[in-house]
Write a protein that holds these residues in place. Structure first.
Motif, PDB file in Angstrom:
ATOM      1  N   ARG A  32     -59.083  43.182  11.017  1.00  0.00           N
ATOM      2  CA  ARG A  32     -57.809  43.104  10.307  1.00  0.00           C
ATOM      3  C   ARG A  32     -58.119  42.808   8.850  1.00  0.00           C
ATOM      4  NH1 ARG A  32     -53.428  41.015  14.574  1.00  0.00           N
ATOM      5  NH2 ARG A  32     -52.059  41.269  12.784  1.00  0.00           N
ATOM      6  N   ILE A  33     -57.729  43.713   7.964  1.00  0.00           N
ATOM      7  CA  ILE A  33     -58.049  43.604   6.544  1.00  0.00           C
ATOM      8  C   ILE A  33     -56.768  43.330   5.765  1.00  0.00           C
ATOM      9  CG2 ILE A  33     -59.240  44.667   4.611  1.00  0.00           C
ATOM     10  CD1 ILE A  33     -60.945  44.430   7.151  1.00  0.00           C
ATOM     11  N   PRO A  34     -56.661  42.214   5.038  1.00  0.00           N
ATOM     12  CA  PRO A  34     -55.456  41.945   4.249  1.00  0.00           C
ATOM     13  C   PRO A  34     -55.245  42.992   3.162  1.00  0.00           C
ATOM     14  CG  PRO A  34     -56.802  39.960   4.488  1.00  0.00           C
ATOM     15  CD  PRO A  34     -57.641  41.111   4.963  1.00  0.00           C
ATOM     16  N   LEU A  35     -53.986  43.287   2.869  1.00  0.00           N
ATOM     17  CA  LEU A  35     -53.633  44.153   1.752  1.00  0.00           C
ATOM     18  C   LEU A  35     -53.142  43.270   0.606  1.00  0.00           C
ATOM     19  CD1 LEU A  35     -51.725  47.056   3.555  1.00  0.00           C
ATOM     20  CD2 LEU A  35     -54.124  46.985   2.840  1.00  0.00           C
ATOM     21  N   ARG A  36     -53.652  43.527  -0.596  1.00  0.00           N
ATOM     22  CA  ARG A  36     -53.301  42.714  -1.762  1.00  0.00           C
ATOM     23  C   ARG A  36     -53.181  43.592  -3.003  1.00  0.00           C
ATOM     24  NH1 ARG A  36     -57.690  37.775  -0.947  1.00  0.00           N
ATOM     25  NH2 ARG A  36     -56.871  37.006   1.059  1.00  0.00           N
ATOM     26  N   ARG A  37     -52.523  42.994  -3.995  1.00  0.00           N
ATOM     27  CA  ARG A  37     -52.378  43.585  -5.329  1.00  0.00           C
ATOM     28  C   ARG A  37     -51.738  44.970  -5.303  1.00  0.00           C
ATOM     29  NH1 ARG A  37     -58.100  41.984  -8.367  1.00  0.00           N
ATOM     30  NH2 ARG A  37     -57.951  39.731  -8.018  1.00  0.00           N
ATOM     31  N   PRO A  38     -50.511  45.090  -4.841  1.00  0.00           N
ATOM     32  CA  PRO A  38     -49.665  44.035  -4.264  1.00  0.00           C
ATOM     33  C   PRO A  38     -49.801  43.951  -2.748  1.00  0.00           C
ATOM     34  CG  PRO A  38     -48.360  45.991  -4.580  1.00  0.00           C
ATOM     35  CD  PRO A  38     -49.742  46.329  -5.085  1.00  0.00           C
ATOM     36  N   THR A  39     -49.110  42.967  -2.174  1.00  0.00           N
ATOM     37  CA  THR A  39     -49.083  42.806  -0.721  1.00  0.00           C
ATOM     38  C   THR A  39     -47.788  43.407  -0.186  1.00  0.00           C
ATOM     39  OG1 THR A  39     -50.351  40.743  -0.812  1.00  0.00           O
ATOM     40  CG2 THR A  39     -49.052  41.150   1.166  1.00  0.00           C
ATOM     41  N   PRO A  40     -47.873  44.541   0.524  1.00  0.00           N
ATOM     42  CA  PRO A  40     -46.654  45.094   1.118  1.00  0.00           C
ATOM     43  C   PRO A  40     -46.102  44.133   2.175  1.00  0.00           C
ATOM     44  CG  PRO A  40     -48.425  46.717   1.102  1.00  0.00           C
ATOM     45  CD  PRO A  40     -49.048  45.388   0.787  1.00  0.00           C
ATOM     46  N   VAL A  41     -44.828  43.889   2.111  1.00  0.00           N
ATOM     47  CA  VAL A  41     -44.184  42.943   3.027  1.00  0.00           C
ATOM     48  C   VAL A  41     -43.036  43.646   3.741  1.00  0.00           C
ATOM     49  CG1 VAL A  41     -42.762  40.853   3.145  1.00  0.00           C
ATOM     50  CG2 VAL A  41     -44.822  40.883   1.728  1.00  0.00           C
ATOM     51  N   TYR A  42     -43.025  43.514   5.068  1.00  0.00           N
ATOM     52  CA  TYR A  42     -41.896  44.033   5.844  1.00  0.00           C
ATOM     53  C   TYR A  42     -40.873  42.916   5.958  1.00  0.00           C
ATOM     54  CZ  TYR A  42     -39.402  46.839   9.274  1.00  0.00           C
ATOM     55  OH  TYR A  42     -38.454  47.591   9.922  1.00  0.00           O
ATOM     56  N   PRO A  43     -39.665  43.104   5.408  1.00  0.00           N
ATOM     57  CA  PRO A  43     -38.676  42.019   5.360  1.00  0.00           C
ATOM     58  C   PRO A  43     -37.735  42.039   6.569  1.00  0.00           C
ATOM     59  CG  PRO A  43     -37.941  43.817   3.985  1.00  0.00           C
ATOM     60  CD  PRO A  43     -39.206  44.288   4.651  1.00  0.00           C
ATOM     61  N   HIS A  44     -37.783  40.990   7.362  1.00  0.00           N
ATOM     62  CA  HIS A  44     -36.889  40.879   8.512  1.00  0.00           C
ATOM     63  C   HIS A  44     -35.678  40.038   8.125  1.00  0.00           C
ATOM     64  CE1 HIS A  44     -39.704  42.598  11.456  1.00  0.00           C
ATOM     65  NE2 HIS A  44     -40.656  41.937  10.808  1.00  0.00           N
ATOM     66  N   LEU A  45     -34.492  40.634   8.196  1.00  0.00           N
ATOM     67  CA  LEU A  45     -33.258  39.899   7.952  1.00  0.00           C
ATOM     68  C   LEU A  45     -32.707  39.407   9.286  1.00  0.00           C
ATOM     69  CD1 LEU A  45     -33.513  41.781   5.395  1.00  0.00           C
ATOM     70  CD2 LEU A  45     -31.043  41.663   5.281  1.00  0.00           C
TER      71      LEU A  45
END
Length: 309
Positions: free
Chosen positions: A258-271
């Motif tokens: 599992r490799i982190p994504l950065r610069r930027p970090t895509p975020v899935y937003p749960h409402l």
């Protein structure tokens, strides 16, 4: 038949006095007398016999009393069942492996015995899930719904952010990278089988692809997560995207990374979607916990336009 009149009749029969029944019900003695008189007129019988020491059921009153008790008890049970906290909170977590399910599980572990009914409306898109909340099929749902698509009567609060990670096999070029920029994935195959058109996650990945020039492949049948893990382990070119903390398991021999994504970090937003004004105490407690102890949003977070509530 008036349920309140039946309730009053039961109270008088058990207390033996109109004033005592009035005190128990929180009404006036005059109101008690009026309710009893109305009930007696409706049934065309005398239900209570007045005595120097109070009141007692007549013969007809004795026959009615057990039935009246059952009716009053049934009505009270029905009322309790729909009062806030009178039944389990029914909440849609979309999928049992991903962030919403993990967050609700942490909430339950912190409050063992909490009345919860966890479901997965995985065949429903965000609009359909919101409609299910409106109709009361579920009390709440975690969805990535654009702010301009939140229907009237629904409260939506962004309480859970899931940073994305790259999941690859040991032969992939990024297998040993400490982290990767989304733009670095351009030209690499990102395989996410099972994305259905018209869903909010399809819209999210379409926006992600457009923002960073990615090629996301949703082709081919989706044989399940285990088959996907097997395919990644055997490939030196395929990768997929998962949420940080999503619960996937694979044999140790697969050696997936599992490799982190950065610069930027895509975020899935749960409402968290719920009916406006819903006061269910479990929903309130869950909302409070997510506000105070949910994962911190990365400083370099990227969220598609319209989802950055």
């Amino acid at each position: 038949m008036d349920v309140e009149a039946l309730r009053t009749f039961v109270a008088v029969a058990e207390a033996g006095q109109f004033q005592a029944a009035a005190d128990a019900l929180g009404i006036s003695q005059q109101a008690v007398s009026k309710r009893i008189a109305t009930l007696e007129r409706h049934l065309a019988v005398t239900l209570l016999v007045r005595t120097p020491r109070g009141s007692r059921p007549s013969r007809d009153g004795q026959v009615l009393l057990p039935h009246a008790r059952k009716v009053v008890a049934a009505v009270e049970q029905a009322e309790r069942s729909v009062r806030p906290g009178g039944r389990p909170l029914r909440i849609d977590v979309l999928h049992r492996r991903i962030a919403p399910a993990r967050a609700v599980h942490r909430f339950y572990r912190a409050r063992p015995g909490t009345a919860l009914d966890v479901v997965t409306l995985s065949d429903e898109n965000a609009a359909q899930a919101a409609q299910a909340v409106l109709e009361g099929t579920v009390d709440a749902s975690f969805r990535a719904l654009p702010v301009d698509q939140v229907p009237a009567g629904i409260s939506a609060e962004r309480l859970l952010n899931a940073p994305l990670e790259l999941l690859v096999g040991p032969g992939h070029p990024f297998a040993d990278a400490p982290w990767v920029r989304p733009a670095d994935l351009a030209g690499h195959r990102i395989w996410i089988p099972g994305i259905r058109p018209g869903t909010e996650w399809a819209a999210f990945y379409r926006a992600l692809s457009g923002a960073f020039g990615l090629s996301i492949d949703a082709l081919g049948p989706h044989f399940g997560d285990d088959a996907l893990m097997d395919a990644l382990a055997d490939s030196d070119s395929s990768a997929t995207l998962v949420g940080r903390g999503d619960r996937y398991r694979w044999p140790r021999s697969h050696a997936l990374r599992r490799i982190p994504l950065r610069r930027p970090t895509p975020v899935y937003p749960h409402l968290l979607l719920s009916r406006t004004g819903d006061r269910h105490p479990v929903l309130t407690a869950l909302r409070d916990q997510l506000r105070t102890s949910g994962p911190r949003l990365p400083d370099d977070a990227w969220v598609p336009d319209g989802l950055d509530h």
